[in-house]
Write an enzyme that holds these catalytic residues in place. Structure first.
Site, PDB file in Angstrom:
ATOM      1  N   SER A 129       3.004 -55.103  94.260  1.00  0.00           N
ATOM      2  CA  SER A 129       2.001 -56.154  94.087  1.00  0.00           C
ATOM      3  C   SER A 129       0.695 -55.808  94.788  1.00  0.00           C
ATOM      4  O   SER A 129       0.700 -55.090  95.805  1.00  0.00           O
ATOM      5  CB  SER A 129       2.561 -57.448  94.671  1.00  0.00           C
ATOM      6  OG  SER A 129       1.546 -58.395  94.838  1.00  0.00           O
ATOM      7  N   TYR A 157       5.738 -61.229 102.029  1.00  0.00           N
ATOM      8  CA  TYR A 157       5.904 -60.690 100.659  1.00  0.00           C
ATOM      9  C   TYR A 157       5.210 -59.334 100.542  1.00  0.00           C
ATOM     10  O   TYR A 157       5.792 -58.366 100.041  1.00  0.00           O
ATOM     11  CB  TYR A 157       5.312 -61.710  99.682  1.00  0.00           C
ATOM     12  CG  TYR A 157       5.234 -61.287  98.241  1.00  0.00           C
ATOM     13  CD1 TYR A 157       6.364 -61.301  97.428  1.00  0.00           C
ATOM     14  CD2 TYR A 157       4.014 -60.920  97.671  1.00  0.00           C
ATOM     15  CE1 TYR A 157       6.278 -60.942  96.083  1.00  0.00           C
ATOM     16  CE2 TYR A 157       3.926 -60.565  96.331  1.00  0.00           C
ATOM     17  CZ  TYR A 157       5.060 -60.576  95.540  1.00  0.00           C
ATOM     18  OH  TYR A 157       4.970 -60.228  94.215  1.00  0.00           O
ATOM     19  N   LYS A 161       7.040 -55.770  99.829  1.00  0.00           N
ATOM     20  CA  LYS A 161       6.696 -54.929  98.673  1.00  0.00           C
ATOM     21  C   LYS A 161       6.283 -53.534  99.140  1.00  0.00           C
ATOM     22  O   LYS A 161       6.636 -52.529  98.517  1.00  0.00           O
ATOM     23  CB  LYS A 161       5.571 -55.572  97.854  1.00  0.00           C
ATOM     24  CG  LYS A 161       6.008 -56.794  97.056  1.00  0.00           C
ATOM     25  CD  LYS A 161       6.943 -56.406  95.904  1.00  0.00           C
ATOM     26  CE  LYS A 161       7.284 -57.580  95.022  1.00  0.00           C
ATOM     27  NZ  LYS A 161       8.307 -57.248  94.023  1.00  0.00           N
TER      28      LYS A 161
HETATM   29  N1  LIG Z   1       3.562 -62.564  88.132  1.00  0.00           N
HETATM   30  C1  LIG Z   1       2.693 -62.031  88.991  1.00  0.00           C
HETATM   31  O1  LIG Z   1       1.529 -62.465  89.090  1.00  0.00           O
HETATM   32  C2  LIG Z   1       3.095 -60.854  89.837  1.00  0.00           C
HETATM   33  C3  LIG Z   1       2.119 -60.208  90.592  1.00  0.00           C
HETATM   34  C4  LIG Z   1       2.479 -59.138  91.384  1.00  0.00           C
HETATM   35  C5  LIG Z   1       3.800 -58.709  91.398  1.00  0.00           C
HETATM   36  N2  LIG Z   1       4.747 -59.349  90.669  1.00  0.00           N
HETATM   37  C6  LIG Z   1       6.129 -58.889  90.744  1.00  0.00           C
HETATM   38  O2  LIG Z   1       6.635 -58.742  89.424  1.00  0.00           O
HETATM   39  C7  LIG Z   1       8.028 -59.046  89.419  1.00  0.00           C
HETATM   40  C8  LIG Z   1       8.331 -60.090  88.348  1.00  0.00           C
HETATM   41  O3  LIG Z   1       7.567 -61.241  88.622  1.00  0.00           O
HETATM   42  P1  LIG Z   1       7.651 -62.546  87.727  1.00  0.00           P
HETATM   43  O4  LIG Z   1       6.291 -63.149  87.725  1.00  0.00           O
HETATM   44  O5  LIG Z   1       8.331 -62.255  86.466  1.00  0.00           O
HETATM   45  O6  LIG Z   1       8.565 -63.465  88.647  1.00  0.00           O
HETATM   46  P2  LIG Z   1       9.725 -64.501  88.219  1.00  0.00           P
HETATM   47  O7  LIG Z   1       9.971 -65.345  89.409  1.00  0.00           O
HETATM   48  O8  LIG Z   1       9.405 -65.151  86.923  1.00  0.00           O
HETATM   49  O9  LIG Z   1      10.954 -63.543  87.965  1.00  0.00           O
HETATM   50  C9  LIG Z   1      11.681 -62.965  88.997  1.00  0.00           C
HETATM   51  C10 LIG Z   1      13.137 -63.062  88.603  1.00  0.00           C
HETATM   52  O10 LIG Z   1      13.901 -62.421  89.631  1.00  0.00           O
HETATM   53  C11 LIG Z   1      15.075 -63.189  89.812  1.00  0.00           C
HETATM   54  N3  LIG Z   1      15.554 -62.938  91.177  1.00  0.00           N
HETATM   55  C12 LIG Z   1      14.889 -63.114  92.332  1.00  0.00           C
HETATM   56  N4  LIG Z   1      15.660 -62.769  93.368  1.00  0.00           N
HETATM   57  C13 LIG Z   1      16.846 -62.369  92.839  1.00  0.00           C
HETATM   58  C14 LIG Z   1      18.054 -61.907  93.396  1.00  0.00           C
HETATM   59  N5  LIG Z   1      18.210 -61.776  94.724  1.00  0.00           N
HETATM   60  N6  LIG Z   1      19.079 -61.591  92.567  1.00  0.00           N
HETATM   61  C15 LIG Z   1      18.951 -61.735  91.212  1.00  0.00           C
HETATM   62  N7  LIG Z   1      17.813 -62.171  90.634  1.00  0.00           N
HETATM   63  C16 LIG Z   1      16.786 -62.474  91.439  1.00  0.00           C
HETATM   64  C17 LIG Z   1      14.674 -64.618  89.611  1.00  0.00           C
HETATM   65  O11 LIG Z   1      15.789 -65.427  89.238  1.00  0.00           O
HETATM   66  C18 LIG Z   1      13.647 -64.492  88.481  1.00  0.00           C
HETATM   67  O12 LIG Z   1      14.236 -64.696  87.202  1.00  0.00           O
HETATM   68  C19 LIG Z   1       8.387 -59.484  90.826  1.00  0.00           C
HETATM   69  O13 LIG Z   1       8.892 -58.359  91.511  1.00  0.00           O
HETATM   70  C20 LIG Z   1       7.059 -59.882  91.413  1.00  0.00           C
HETATM   71  O14 LIG Z   1       7.056 -59.745  92.819  1.00  0.00           O
HETATM   72  C21 LIG Z   1       4.417 -60.411  89.876  1.00  0.00           C
END
Ligand SMILES: NC(=O)c1ccc[n+]([C@@H]2O[C@H](COP(=O)([O-])OP(=O)(O)OC[C@H]3O[C@@H](n4cnc5c(N)ncnc54)[C@H](O)[C@@H]3O)[C@@H](O)[C@H]2O)c1
Length: 338
Positions: A129, A157, A161
């Site tokens: 991130s 966080y 990361k």
């Molecule tokens: N959406 C953004 O703006 C953004 C920005 C930077 C980084 N990210 C990264 O991208 C990735 C996906 O993000 P997203 O927006 O789809 O988030 P999201 O919350 O929609 O999806 C994350 C998924 O991971 C699952 N999860 C979390 N911890 C878990 C565990 N211990 N065991 C099993 N499942 C688990 C959750 O149930 C969820 O379905 C993440 O790693 C997030 O940190 C997202």
């Protein structure tokens, strides 16, 4: 080809699965494209119905740590590529330190150890991130973040990361995995329900007014933000898996392209697309807790390395909103939005 997506029931994980299913094949690290025979989604949550209904999808529902503590399941051994997206999001990690350490640090380490023990050397793409970059009075961020800028995370966080990136880099250096970490920008506009991310309002301030609902916009207009649409973000994640080792270059994480904008400009773009009725639904009451997190994040990137991989930023936030409207017609209820 067998692909595993951790966090595969989440917003980006599910979108990645849909993209891979639609393209039907994938070229891994420059090899000839191969048909995708199965995608295993590992998530605490069950996958969305459209994915669950696809014969190529297998769902493994449960906590990733528990999955990795259990005896080897066949899908880990069979994985040609693993997209590691499961994570607790920024706001959750600030509120619950143990949750972040378990979901983001311990699970990432356990996943890498599992792959190392198997000796299968899959391509592993880790979703990091922009939160690895944090501004502080002692160490102010440069005006523009470039590929060589040193991460200085200021949140749990961001730290988790950054540790994940470093683990992926070292397991790659040792030849246990072919790891590629991509730093995602703030992804907007996110459809569906709000999540626990401190950045959630960057989507909510567009999504909710378009649905005719009030939305929080708790930071000043001048707040800078580095945005990428869901489509551009998935493009970057897929490209990370496809690039040859030479194209990918250093083991350091890659900053994905972003559109540099501000909260004020985002609101103005919303007004151009949906009129004053949309911006009238924005509640501008400040939220100190969100501001504390968001103000440490950078707003401007120069992503030469991503550009060399053929990746580009969204042209404008207005275009991002129009994409959202086109892709989510049922979520747009405000009259007069074309
Ligand atoms: N959406 C953004 O703006 C953004 C920005 C930077 C980084 N990210 C990264 O991208 C990735 C996906 O993000 P997203 O927006 O789809 O988030 P999201 O919350 O929609 O999806 C994350 C998924 O991971 C699952 N999860 C979390 N911890 C878990 C565990 N211990 N065991 C099993 N499942 C688990 C959750 O149930 C969820 O379905 C993440 O790693 C997030 O940190 C997202």
């Amino acid at each position: 080809m067998h692909i595993v997506i951790t966090g595969g029931a989440g917003f980006l994980g599910a979108r990645l699965a849909r993209t891979l299913l639609a393209q039907g094949q994938l070229s891994l690290a420059g090899a000839a494209p191969r048909p995708i025979s199965r995608i295993t989604l590992v998530d605490r949550a069950a996958p969305p119905a459209d994915l669950a209904a696809d014969a190529r999808i297998a769902a493994v529902t449960g906590d990733l740590n528990d999955q990795l503590a259990a005896p080897h399941a066949a899908f880990w051994r069979e994985a040609d590529a693993i997209f590691h997206l499961a994570a607790a999001v920024s706001g959750e990690c600030e509120a619950d330190f143990d949750l972040g350490m378990r979901s983001n640090f311990a699970a990432t380490h356990a996943l890498l150890e599992r792959v190392r023990a198997l000796g299968t050397k899959p391509v592993l793409v880790f979703a990091s991130s922009l939160a690895v970059f944090g501004d502080s009075p002692e160490q102010p961020l440069p005006e523009v973040i470039v590929d060589q800028t040193l991460p200085t995370p200021q949140t749990s966080y961001g730290i988790q990361k950054f540790i994940g990136e470093q683990l992926v880099a070292d397991f790659t250096r040792k030849g246990f995995v072919r790891g590629r970490s991509v730093r995602l920008m703030t992804v907007s506009v996110r459809p569906g329900k709000p999540n626990g991310a401190a950045s959630g309002f960057f989507s909510g301030m567009v999504r909710e007014p378009l649905a005719g609902l009030p939305a929080a916009c708790p930071v000043p207009d001048s707040t800078p933000v580095a945005i990428a649409s869901p489509a551009r973000t998935i493009e970057g994640i897929v490209r990370a898996a496809e690039a040859t080792d030479a194209e990918w270059g250093p083991r350091t994480a890659l900053n994905l392209p972003s559109l540099a904008t501000t909260v004020g400009d985002m609101a103005a773009a919303l007004e151009r697309v949906a009129g004053k009725a949309a911006t009238a639904l924005l509640d501008r009451a400040p939220d100190a807790a969100i501001m504390r997190i968001v103000k440490t994040w950078p707003g401007r990137f120069e992503t030469a390395r991503a550009k060399a991989l053929g990746l580009t930023a969204d042209p404008s936030f207005e275009a991002v909103i129009r994409d959202y409207v086109r892709e989510n017609p049922d979520a747009v209820k405000l009259p007069g939005v074309a």
